[in-house]
Every structure is written in structure tokens, then in C-alpha cells.
Write an enzyme that holds these catalytic residues in place. Structure first.
Site, PDB file in Angstrom:
ATOM      1  N   ASP A   8       2.040  13.592  -4.670  1.00 28.60           N
ATOM      2  CA  ASP A   8       1.348  12.424  -5.206  1.00 28.60           C
ATOM      3  C   ASP A   8      -0.151  12.718  -5.245  1.00 28.60           C
ATOM      4  OD1 ASP A   8       1.381   9.934  -6.351  1.00 28.60           O
ATOM      5  OD2 ASP A   8       1.134   8.877  -4.446  1.00 28.60           O
ATOM      6  N   TYR A  25      -4.195  11.447  -6.761  1.00 28.34           N
ATOM      7  CA  TYR A  25      -5.144  10.386  -6.390  1.00 28.34           C
ATOM      8  C   TYR A  25      -6.224  10.432  -7.468  1.00 28.34           C
ATOM      9  CZ  TYR A  25      -7.932   8.101  -2.572  1.00 28.34           C
ATOM     10  OH  TYR A  25      -8.660   7.257  -1.760  1.00 28.34           O
ATOM     11  N   HIS A  46      -9.663   3.728  -8.518  1.00 27.25           N
ATOM     12  CA  HIS A  46      -8.815   3.513  -7.345  1.00 27.25           C
ATOM     13  C   HIS A  46      -9.400   4.201  -6.119  1.00 27.25           C
ATOM     14  CE1 HIS A  46      -5.340   3.246  -4.701  1.00 27.25           C
ATOM     15  NE2 HIS A  46      -5.302   4.553  -4.614  1.00 27.25           N
ATOM     16  N   ARG A  88     -13.137   3.061   4.411  1.00 32.23           N
ATOM     17  CA  ARG A  88     -14.287   3.693   5.069  1.00 32.23           C
ATOM     18  C   ARG A  88     -15.553   2.973   4.615  1.00 32.23           C
ATOM     19  NH1 ARG A  88     -10.855   7.473   3.123  1.00 32.23           N
ATOM     20  NH2 ARG A  88     -12.007   7.516   1.165  1.00 32.23           N
ATOM     21  N   GLU A 147       1.869   0.784  -5.572  1.00 33.32           N
ATOM     22  CA  GLU A 147       0.907   1.563  -6.341  1.00 33.32           C
ATOM     23  C   GLU A 147       1.541   1.849  -7.689  1.00 33.32           C
ATOM     24  OE1 GLU A 147      -0.615   4.962  -4.095  1.00 33.32           O
ATOM     25  OE2 GLU A 147      -1.894   3.577  -2.965  1.00 33.32           O
ATOM     26  N   GLU A 155       1.892   3.778 -10.896  1.00 35.84           N
ATOM     27  CA  GLU A 155       1.557   5.158 -11.260  1.00 35.84           C
ATOM     28  C   GLU A 155       2.439   5.637 -12.407  1.00 35.84           C
ATOM     29  OE1 GLU A 155       1.546   7.946  -8.029  1.00 35.84           O
ATOM     30  OE2 GLU A 155       0.932   6.458  -6.531  1.00 35.84           O
ATOM     31  N   ASP A 195       4.742   3.670  -5.972  1.00 29.96           N
ATOM     32  CA  ASP A 195       4.578   4.310  -4.669  1.00 29.96           C
ATOM     33  C   ASP A 195       4.361   3.206  -3.626  1.00 29.96           C
ATOM     34  OD1 ASP A 195       3.878   6.016  -2.577  1.00 29.96           O
ATOM     35  OD2 ASP A 195       1.818   6.241  -3.283  1.00 29.96           O
ATOM     36  N   ARG A 207       0.274  -0.545   4.118  1.00 28.95           N
ATOM     37  CA  ARG A 207      -1.145  -0.222   4.361  1.00 28.95           C
ATOM     38  C   ARG A 207      -1.509  -0.208   5.832  1.00 28.95           C
ATOM     39  NH1 ARG A 207      -2.168   2.293  -0.246  1.00 28.95           N
ATOM     40  NH2 ARG A 207      -1.856   0.929  -2.037  1.00 28.95           N
ATOM     41  N   GLN A 250      -0.142   3.034   7.269  1.00 27.06           N
ATOM     42  CA  GLN A 250      -0.946   4.128   6.695  1.00 27.06           C
ATOM     43  C   GLN A 250      -2.328   4.226   7.340  1.00 27.06           C
ATOM     44  OE1 GLN A 250      -1.546   3.564   2.473  1.00 27.06           O
ATOM     45  NE2 GLN A 250      -2.856   5.353   2.244  1.00 27.06           N
ATOM     46  N   TYR A 289      -3.096   7.901   9.207  1.00 26.92           N
ATOM     47  CA  TYR A 289      -3.416   8.877   8.157  1.00 26.92           C
ATOM     48  C   TYR A 289      -4.472   9.917   8.521  1.00 26.92           C
ATOM     49  CZ  TYR A 289      -7.939   7.261   6.302  1.00 26.92           C
ATOM     50  OH  TYR A 289      -9.265   6.974   6.129  1.00 26.92           O
ATOM     51  N   LYS A 297       4.221   5.703   3.543  1.00 27.13           N
ATOM     52  CA  LYS A 297       4.670   5.958   2.173  1.00 27.13           C
ATOM     53  C   LYS A 297       6.118   6.429   2.097  1.00 27.13           C
ATOM     54  CE  LYS A 297       0.400   6.047   0.151  1.00 27.13           C
ATOM     55  NZ  LYS A 297       0.023   5.428  -1.125  1.00 27.13           N
ATOM     56  N   THR A 313       9.873   5.460  -2.815  1.00 28.18           N
ATOM     57  CA  THR A 313       9.102   5.618  -4.044  1.00 28.18           C
ATOM     58  C   THR A 313      10.073   5.330  -5.181  1.00 28.18           C
ATOM     59  OG1 THR A 313       7.787   7.370  -3.008  1.00 28.18           O
ATOM     60  CG2 THR A 313       7.707   7.211  -5.414  1.00 28.18           C
ATOM     61  N   THR A 358      -2.379   5.883  -7.909  1.00 27.58           N
ATOM     62  CA  THR A 358      -2.565   4.540  -8.448  1.00 27.58           C
ATOM     63  C   THR A 358      -3.475   4.557  -9.661  1.00 27.58           C
ATOM     64  OG1 THR A 358      -2.437   3.714  -6.210  1.00 27.58           O
ATOM     65  CG2 THR A 358      -3.268   2.192  -7.871  1.00 27.58           C
ATOM     66  N   GLU A 411      -6.235  -3.420  -3.678  1.00 24.20           N
ATOM     67  CA  GLU A 411      -7.470  -3.560  -4.453  1.00 24.20           C
ATOM     68  C   GLU A 411      -7.562  -4.939  -5.109  1.00 24.20           C
ATOM     69  OE1 GLU A 411      -6.180   0.431  -6.297  1.00 24.20           O
ATOM     70  OE2 GLU A 411      -8.200   0.102  -7.045  1.00 24.20           O
TER      71      GLU A 411
END
Lengths: 390, 390
Positions: free
Chosen positions: B106, B108, B113, B122, B179, B181, B213, B217, B220, B224, B233, B237, B324, B338
Site C-alpha cells: 500500500d 501513500y 492525504h 504529528r 481509505e 483507494e 483500506d 486509527r 494504528q 505504528y 490495517k 482490505t 488514500t 480527514e
């Protein structure tokens, strides 16, 4: 008919009986068992077509009760006469990837390794991240590049960027490394939404192999935030050709070194256990490290439980690695990154200075464990030689 | 004999002809092509046993020239008479996972996104990490839990820890997300040490699917670092059952939005292209977003080139997701994380407030692209309903 000779002290005695896939003279690959310096052709010896397959998957999928029954039949056979045509000298056979890898997950279960890497990759922070003692950290790797021992490793190319470089450059990795690990092979998986409790480990996991998680540290360091390692690892993972049955590792079970804080209930075992397996890493024929699996923080059963607790299914052929095995002593570290402390403390190997792998270098990892008969059983070896980048 | 009726404006006209695997009345799954509201049984229509397989893999492995030739034969067939027994109403068939997934990666690749997630995960740092504009960041996911549209999604359980919690807790995810995709399916791979140049994309990639996906959250966010997403995840899927051939997407090719800095040579295309595909995300039947694939920063060909540049082999059935798809506008975001800005700005869905998914919620993602005949071709849908945790 013939009898199979087992040399005194052989690591492939009747308390081991590891499975592999072999061929003779370019013939069809099929399942065999290593006994002493011989390979027993199981389809020929047992007259069971499940062993005529070119992988262990069909047999592994038959489940725990069959694993027990077949092991007993092989033990009985090996003590007596077997057909001549069912026995080959191990020197006369080619060994193949022993199973089709379904999903491959790599963990990070050594506290010493994770602490060393944390110090090297994130020198300004706590070496262990906050989650590390609460869950076995792991990630998915590339199943399609799991290779059998003996496959040459072409030096991977990719992007790297030093801390003071203005932009990344592309080229052959300059920091090609190994990770000495054990791999565990799932024999019978579970459907979606059927987590595997740690105490059910032995009913699902068929066996263990030696695993070398080749790692391009410069590629990895540049790519790994925020989604983890990818091209720094995905070019190759080598495994030993002999799958040592979990049934052969009963005598190797020992308590874990200790877990503090106590893990959440889904990770608790009625009697938490590790494995007293000693690895040896040879670099160009010289021993450079003896990684001790007994020092691992997280157990193989906890890794499996964690991997499935979210409802993820598991399949025959799923492979999971322990992560680099490193002990508290310098000469117990399972990666050259740690042995050379990020390249700053070169090792002398056969009279030459080494930090990371040079073209032509060869790495051989071997492993042994206590067997049921009082001696040691062997995992054989995982071997790989570095070829120049294309 | 019969003719296949194609309703005017159907997204499954002769410029689409997507492949899937179907069965009728519990019979053996086999390969079919969607035409209008019908499914054409290819083994019956073409008399070719490669389509009697329960997956597209054997056909995909035959390679590009066969993909072209078979598409021409189907086009010719669909214009004339076909045997009655080879045609089924799509309402009468069950649709299955269309191919066996080898490795699943997968990416990114949406700047919008990645920037949004950076701000949310972050908040004190630059939203895009330093590597993001130099390489398509990606990671390996779990191939064994790629599921066909319509499969219910049981809410996953796992560890989570809020920033102010003293210790992690275990339980059902409270922040279950999607997500939206696209996924790309490799038809013919390459052996080790044979990177695929971006310009060779269409000779290797067979088709595209919609991909959801599913993402927990809270699991994750806790797990992560440093090795990337895993259990957040790996539980599921979902993909759409119809694989739209790359050959049907020629009319959808458009220039990329622009890449600055210029990528390294191995990522350069003679004419960099994206795809003008519009997705629609429906939550409990209400449209909440229209993610535009045309806004993606990295192209599908660049993702494939990156994935293989280190010498990693690729295989028939390898699946890679775009990551995403989010556009610059709020209602173009492809994840609820989001759309609800980390849960702080709830959406109104069918008169109810929503941030993340509640039990019983259903998500349907659809997609269309310009077709060669001047209209639009359809990807069908990827649908999933959330069931309570076990």
C-alpha cells in the site's frame, strides 16, 4: 532394503527429523526428512502422495494430529529397514524453498536489538519507544522474495540520503547488513475473526527455520518514516531449507527472561516460554557472533496471538520472523549494524576490516537447540553470498 | 444464441469489459466479463479453459499480448450472437475475489492525504516528511485479508493508548475508518533483479480495482512507530469484484499535477501520466466525499518502478494500492479521519452525527473514468458493512 546410519552426535538424530523439499538430478522436488547425513524420501517411504508435492504446504495443512502421527511413523521407520530408493545422501540432493510463503511478518522481539537500533537510529530519544514493552512490534514483509539458503544476494540499489546531503542519491546500498533471526511457519491457520490464543501455538505452528533478513541500512534509514521499512528489506529474506518441527523443540522450552509490565491478557500464557536456541553467525568463514534466542523478550506464541487478535486470518505457509536476535554482550548481536555500532567500530574478519557487507562476502548462520535425547539438534544453515549490484 | 443488451449510457459498455470471477447457484467459480447488466462466461463463450479457473491469475500470467488479443475477441463477440448458456444476468450471479493476491503493498501517494495525516498524527512537525517528495512511500500489507466487496467487516479489537492514558487498554477499535483507494494488479511479474521501468507499466499491470483500506486509527496510532502500520490495517482490505483492464483506461490518462523536485531518473517517465478517475464515497447511502484520483502526486507507473528498483521480484497477483485519494477540498478527502479532522469536526450523515464508523454502518465506494467511446466507464463498487466486535 537398507538402514539409515546416524553418526554419533549428529544434530539430525531421531529427536530432530526436520522436513524439507529436495530433488535429485534435476528431478521433481518432493518432501524429505533429514536423518543424519541422509534424506528420506517420504512419498517413497510412506507411500503417501501428500509428500510428492513440491512444498510442505499440503502436509502442513493436514493439521496437528497428522504432524504427530507422521512423526511417530518416521521415528519407527528410521529405526528399521527402509527401501533403498527412498534414501539419498544429503550431498547428492538439491534443496528447495521448503514451503510456499503465504504472508510474511517480521517482528522486533529482542529488547537488546531494539534498544541498540533505537540508540543508533534515534540518538536523541529514549532507545525503546513507548509501545515496545506492551506489544510485539512487527510489520509485513515481502513474501515473494523469501529465498532458500544458498541463493546469491545481489546488492540492492535504492535511494539514500545522509544527514548532511542536500538531496537523496540513487545507487547500490553501501550499508548492506544481515539480521539473524528465527522464522516460524504456520501449518494450520484460522479464518477471519478467530484469534489464536498463545496456549494454542503448538496446534497451529508447524515448525521453525533460521532466517536472514538482509537489510540495506542506508535505504531503510531514508525511507522508513512514517510507514516502516520497505525497499531496505524487500529484496531478499533467506531461510534454511530444513523446517525443524515444533514437536522437536519441546526440550528447548525455557522460561522467558521476564516481562515487565505484565502483558495484556490476550498475550498471557499459562506458562510463558521461550526457546534455548543458540545461533552462530559466520562472516567469510569466521565466527563473529553467537545470538542467543533465549534472551528474546517476546515469545513465539505471543507473536502469533498478537498477529491474529484483530481478527486477521492466518494461512498455511504464513511465516513470521522473530526479528534480529541480540543478547546483552557485544558478540551476541545478530546484525552488523550493532556489531560495528553503525559502522563506527569495524570488526576484523579474516584479517580484514569490515563494517557492512562487501561484494563477494558470504554469511552463514547456523543454530542448535537441546534435543530430547540429551544432545543437540540442528537447524542446518542459512547461507548467502553477496554479488555486485547489477 | 442471444445478443447482449447494453443499456444506453451503461458504465459497462464495450469500452470497459472488466473481468471478474463469478458463480451461479453455488456452482464452480469461473472468469466472466461484465457487459451492461450481464456477465459473459468466458470459458463457455471462448471455449478456453484458462477462464474455467476460479481466479484471473492463469489468464493474467499469459501476458500482455494475450490480454490484447482476448479483449479484441470479446469486443467482437459482444457485438454479435453469443450462446445463451454463456450469458447471465448480473443479479443472478455471486461475485468472488477476482484474483489470488500474491504480495500486497500500500502506497501513500496523495500529497493532500499525506499532509492531512501529518498534521493530525504529528501536529508539532512539518506535515510532509523529508522523503515524501523523493519517493513513493509505501509498505507491505496483509495479502491474506484482501476481501471481495460485500464481505462484512467485524470491528477489530486491539491495543490503544490515548496521549494521557497511563497504560494501553485492549478492546474494540473506537476509531474505525476507511481509505478510498485504487488498487493495481500485476499480471506478469519479473524475476529477482529485474526492475520494471515506469514506461513498461502497461506490459506488466493487468488492471485496476477500487480498494477500501479499512483502518483502525486508534490501534494504528499506538503501534505504528517505528515499523509502520500492522494490526491497525491487517484485519481487512476490501476490493471491487471487477478488474478494469489498463487497456480500458487509455482515455483516462492525463498529465500528473506536477512533481517538484524532479524525481530521480529511475522514477522518470517519457510522458508522466495520472488517471482521471472520480471516486464517490457513500456512508449509509449518503454521499460524503468525491476523491479525485487525478490529484495524486505519484503515478501508478512510478509506484511499480519504485517497488522493483531494489531487485525485488514481482508476481502475477501482486496488488498495490495508491493510498488514500484526497483532493484539496474538504469534500474530496478519502478517509473519515480527514473528513472529521481527527474526530473533532463531526459530519452529518442521514441526519446523525458521525466521526468514525459505528456498528451497522455501511460504506460504498464507486468510481468512474472517461471511456474510449466518449462516455464514462465504471469500476462498480466496493461495499462493506461494519459488524460489532466479537
Amino acid at each position: 532394503m537398507t538402514t539409515i546410519d546416524i553418526p554419533a552426535g549428529s544434530p539430525f538424530g531421531t529427536d530432530n527429523l526436520p522436513y524439507g523439499v529436495f530433488s535429485v538430478g534435476g528431478g521433481t522436488p518432493r518432501v524429505g526428512v533429514r536423518v543424519g547425513d541422509s534424506v528420506l524420501d517420504l512419498a517413497a517411504a510412506l507411500g503417501d502422495d501428500v509428500f510428492a508435492a513440491p512444498s510442505l504446504n499440503p502436509f502442513m495443512a493436514q493439521g496437528y494430529d497428522r504432524w504427530v502421527a507422521v512423526r511417530e511413523r518416521i521415528s519407527a521407520l528410521v529405526g528399521g529397514d527402509v527401501p533403498d530408493a527412498a534414501v539419498h545422501a544429503v550431498a547428492d540432493v538439491a534443496l528447495h524453498l521448503p514451503f510456499e510463503v503465504a504472508d510474511y511478518v517480521d517482528f522486533y522481539a529482542s529488547e537488546h536489538h531494539a534498544s541498540n537500533v533505537g540508540r543508533l537510529f534515534r540518538p536523541d530519544a529514549e532507545p525503546l519507544l513507548p509501545n515496545w514493552k506492551h506489544l510485539p512490534v512487527g510489520y509485513h514483509g515481502r513474501a515473494g522474495t523469501v529465498l532458500v539458503s544458498g541463493t546469491d544476494i545481489v546488492r540492492p540499489s535504492g535511494q539514500r540520503k545522509g544527514p548532511n546531503d542536500p538531496a537523496p542519491v540513487f545507487g547500490p546500498s553501501a550499508r548492506l547488513d544481515i539480521e539473524a533471526e528465527l522464522g516460524f511457519v504456520v501449518g494450520t491457520g484460522t479464518p477471519l475473526n478467530t484469534p489464536i490464543a498463545p496456549d494454542d501455538f503448538a496446534r497451529h505452528v508447524f515448525g521453525a527455520v533460521l532466517l536472514n533478513d538482509w537489510s540495506a541500512r542506508d535505504i531503510q534509514a531514508w525511507e522508513y518514516v512514517p510507514l516502516g521499512p520497505n525497499l531496505g528489506k524487500s529484496f531478499a529474506t533467506s531461510i534454511s531449507p530444513w523446517v525443524v518441527p515444533i514437536l522437536a523443540l519441546e526440550a528447548a522450552r525455557i522460561p522467558l527472561p521476564g516481562q515487565d509490565p505484565e502483558p495484556l491478557p490476550y498475550l498471557r500464557e499459562s506458562s510463558p516460554w521461550g526457546l534455548d536456541i543458540d545461533l552462530v553467525v559466520e562472516w567469510n568463514g569466521e565466527e563473529v557472533s553467537r545470538p542467543p534466542f533465549r534472551e528474546m523478550y517476546w515469545s513465539p506464541a505471543q507473536m502469533l496471538a498478537h498477529m491474529t487478535v484483530n481478527g486477521a486470518s492466518s494461512r498455511t505457509g504464513d511465516l513470521y520472523g522473530s526479528g534480529t536476535i541480540s543478547g546483552p554482550e557485544k558478540r551476541q548481536r545478530g546484525a552488523f549494524l550493532e556489531l560495528s555500532w553503525g559502522g563506527k567500530e569495524p570488526l576484523t574478519v579474516k584479517g580484514e576490516e569490515r563494517t557492512f557487507l562487501l561484494d563477494g562476502d558470504e554469511v552463514v548462520i547456523t543454530g542448535t537447540a537441546p534435543g530430547a535425547n540429551g544432545g543437540r539438534i540442528g537447524f542446518g544453515e542459512v547461507r548467502g553470498r553477496v554479488l555486485p549490484a547489477d
